[in-house]
Design an enzyme around this catalytic site. Structure first.
Site, PDB file in Angstrom:
ATOM      1  CG  ASN A   1      49.285  12.404   4.492  1.00 33.90           C
ATOM      2  OD1 ASN A   1      49.726  11.719   5.404  1.00 33.90           O
ATOM      3  ND2 ASN A   1      49.705  12.280   3.230  1.00 33.90           N
TER       4      ASN A   1
ATOM      5  CE1 TYR B   1      58.062  14.399   9.501  1.00 35.39           C
ATOM      6  CE2 TYR B   1      58.424  13.613  11.748  1.00 35.39           C
ATOM      7  CZ  TYR B   1      57.712  13.566  10.563  1.00 35.39           C
ATOM      8  OH  TYR B   1      56.636  12.717  10.429  1.00 35.39           O
TER       9      TYR B   1
END
Length: 253
Positions: free
Chosen positions: A90, A158
């Site tokens: 995560n 990202y």
């Protein structure tokens, strides 16, 4: 095997989605290893689990982009609980929202280290442990992003790393069949966490405008991860998208 004897490891467990998922897995009966950079943040997650939970929760300060730190994390997991049934990759970060040509090498590398190298190192370590334990096997869930398919403006590091995570998910799912290790991915759109707080004030859109975007309760993400984790190992959610219904994703641009 019942959830009461299962062990989960959550990276980035000191805040946001990681914290919500760690707490949800604990509530579902898992022993949970919480990994993150800051011990104080991990301690706050454990505190939210309530009294009497200390034996089921283990905080391990970790830099997922550092091989030695990841090796120590999994050694402590095995030492404390003897096995690993679920890894939730995560931990993640973004870079400043500036034009691609203005990004520094250091900004690019920081995102790659956390968002891509980190999940790779943790996946490697999880596979080694899951292969060797008895009963053999386990599950790996990667936190992807809908940005991999429909990027936001000025999000190259990202977006690139999250697109790569989809490839890592597919490769892990394929290569680990023989070891009874399942791998899937959850792509999340606008969960209400500190990271998305800026959306309440408005974020830049593809046409250059700034608009407020709807968000959803992070609990829905945690519930989805628990569902993916609860399946028997002969069933797998390869990709799941959980998003705020009215956010600009379908038709973004």
């Amino acid at each position: 095997m019942s959830n009461t004897s299962r062990v989960a490891l959550v990276t980035g467990a000191g805040s946001g989605i990681g914290r919500a998922c760690a707490l949800a897995l604990h509530a579902a009966g898992y022993h949970v290893v919480l990994a993150g950079r800051r011990l104080d943040a991990l301690a706050q997650t454990i505190a939210q689990a309530g009294t009497g939970s200390a034996a089921q929760l283990l905080a391990v300060p970790t830099d997922v982009g550092d091989p030695a730190s990841v090796k120590a994390l999994f050694a402590k997991t095995e030492q404390a609980f003897g096995r690993l049934d679920l890894l939730f990759n995560n931990a993640g970060m973004g870079a400043p929202a500036v034009p691609m040509e203005e990004l520094s090498y250091e900004q690019w590398k920081a995102v790659v280290d956390v968002n891509l190298t980190g999940p790779f190192l943790c996946t490697q370590a999880a596979i080694r442990l899951m292969k060797s334990q008895s009963p053999q096997g386990g599950r790996i869930i990667n936190n992807g992003s809908i940005s991999a398919y429909a990027p936001r403006p000025f999000s190259a590091p990202y977006t690139a790393t999250k697109h790569a995570i989809s490839g890592l998910t597919r490769s892990t799912a394929l290569d680990c069949r023989r070891y009874n290790i399942a791998c899937g991915q959850i792509d999340i759109g606008n969960a209400a966490t500190d990271m998305t707080e800026r959306m309440a004030a408005g974020v830049i859109q593809a046409d250059g405008s700034t608009k407020v975007e709807p968000r959803m309760n992070v609990k829905h993400v945690a519930d989805a991860v628990v569902h993916m984790a609860s399946l028997p190992l002969d069933a797998n959610v390869l990709f799941m998208t959980v998003m705020a219904t009215n956010m600009p994703f379908v038709g973004r641009g």
